[in-house]
Design an enzyme around this catalytic site. Structure first.
Site, mmCIF file in Angstrom:
data_model
loop_
_atom_site.group_PDB
_atom_site.id
_atom_site.type_symbol
_atom_site.label_atom_id
_atom_site.label_comp_id
_atom_site.label_asym_id
_atom_site.label_seq_id
_atom_site.Cartn_x
_atom_site.Cartn_y
_atom_site.Cartn_z
ATOM 1 N N ARG A 191 0.839 -1.211 0.000
ATOM 2 C CA ARG A 191 0.000 0.000 0.000
ATOM 3 C C ARG A 191 0.869 1.254 0.000
ATOM 4 N NH1 ARG A 191 -2.805 3.196 4.086
ATOM 5 N NH2 ARG A 191 -4.805 3.958 3.260
ATOM 6 N N HIS A 242 0.693 4.155 -2.801
ATOM 7 C CA HIS A 242 0.414 5.548 -2.464
ATOM 8 C C HIS A 242 1.560 6.466 -2.876
ATOM 9 C CE1 HIS A 242 -3.101 5.202 0.610
ATOM 10 N NE2 HIS A 242 -3.223 4.340 -0.391
ATOM 11 N N ASN A 259 -3.397 8.800 3.979
ATOM 12 C CA ASN A 259 -2.276 8.250 4.747
ATOM 13 C C ASN A 259 -2.361 8.454 6.259
ATOM 14 O OD1 ASN A 259 -0.952 7.345 2.415
ATOM 15 N ND2 ASN A 259 0.027 9.332 2.105
ATOM 16 N N HIS A 292 -5.642 -6.398 -2.481
ATOM 17 C CA HIS A 292 -6.525 -6.414 -1.318
ATOM 18 C C HIS A 292 -6.827 -7.845 -0.867
ATOM 19 C CE1 HIS A 292 -8.307 -2.077 -1.818
ATOM 20 N NE2 HIS A 292 -7.022 -2.095 -1.532
#
Length: 308
Positions: A65, A69, A97, A174
């Site tokens: 992740r 990001h 975040n 995910h």
């Protein structure tokens, strides 16, 4: 030895699972760039990541992740690692975040270990380099959100050079990790804005979620993104979506809002090999989003701050 933070940040995510440990040329960058200057790099990174994931299985998802990001803000340049200082407002403070991005200590540990690996020291002229700043605005607006519509998510991926196949495939990350109650509460109680739940969500599953995600409170309560095999990287995520058990709205709409994305979800739900093969390609493709090379950026001495 001068190794860019971005180099091992990207490599860390590529070494998280055997399924992405393939020999692939990342654009114009050379995957063997550090073979001579730091031949132990991959071994060191893999060892530290394995140790971190053994201590906490969730860390694998957290690092993936973090990489995602980072790349979606202004390219894969490790800007997400920077703390606030001087004129820099850290991306860690952005909505996607804040109180959720994690894994920074693992990256710090890798950087420290690599710098102690020995060997000659020089400033490399080519290869990945690190950003000189951060963009909290980019972090707030460029990263796909759990409640974004499918057209919005498609646009955000397209702006980064990623297509529909990449979107569905990378969403498959995910299959591990967790999400906070606040990320999906609206699906349980007010998906339409008129006080009704999301009708595409399996009601038995929804009732299970409600027990720990009430209308108010419990915002930080964590739930597995894949309820069936939460710590195993497999294709169960796609099977969940087909069954109406995707946790986030951005997960389930891949099956309900587009024939093209639905076909990909079905394909991956039926074939883990197809998912794994494409995931490795899409991960490498994402890791090549506008890298800094040549004289652009710098090679940071410390992960969390630019050089003096």
């Amino acid at each position: 030895m001068a190794l860019s933070v971005t180099f091992f940040f990207v490599l860390t995510t590529l070494l998280l699972s055997p399924l992405v440990c393939i020999a692939a040329t990342i654009g114009k960058l050379d995957p063997k760039f550090y073979v001579h200057s730091c031949p132990k790099a991959k071994k060191i990174i893999k060892s530290i990541v394995a140790e971190a994931v053994t201590k906490e299985a969730r860390m694998a998802a957290s690092l993936l992740r973090l990489h995602f990001h980072d790349c979606f803000v202004k390219g894969c340049d490790a800007s997400v690692l920077l703390d606030s200082s001087g004129t820099i407002i850290s991306e860690k403070r952005s909505n996607p975040n804040r109180n959720s991005a994690r894994g920074f200590e693992v990256i710090d540990k890798i950087k420290s270990a690599l710098e102690k690996a020995g060997g000659p020291s020089w400033e490399v002229p080519l290869g990945r380099r690190d950003s000189l700043g951060a963009s909290i605005s980019g972090s707030n607006h460029n990263i796909p959100a759990p409640n974004d519509t499918l057209p919005t998510i498609i646009t955000k991926f397209k702006l980064k050079g990623l297509n529909l196949v990449d979107l569905v495939t990378l969403s498959g990350s995910h299959t591990i990790g967790q999400a906070r109650c606040t990320s999906f509460r609206q699906r349980l109680y007010n998906q339409t804005g008129k006080g009704f739940p999301d009708t595409t969500l399996n009601m038995v599953y929804a009732n299970q979620l409600k027990s720990r995600c009430p209308r108010s409170g419990g915002d930080q309560n964590l739930f597995p993104l894949d309820l069936a095999s939460p710590t195993k990287f497999d294709n169960q995520y796609f099977k969940n979506i087909v069954a109406g058990k995707g946790l986030l709205s951005s997960d389930e709409i891949l099956f309900t809002k587009s024939k093209a994305t639905m076909e990909l979800v079905n394909k991956y739900a039926k074939s883990v090999d197809s998912f794994f093969k494409q995931f490795s390609k899409s991960m490498v493709k994402m890791g090549n989003i506008t890298p800094l090379t040549g004289t652009k950026g710098e090679i940071r001495k410390h992960c969390r701050k630019i050089n003096n």
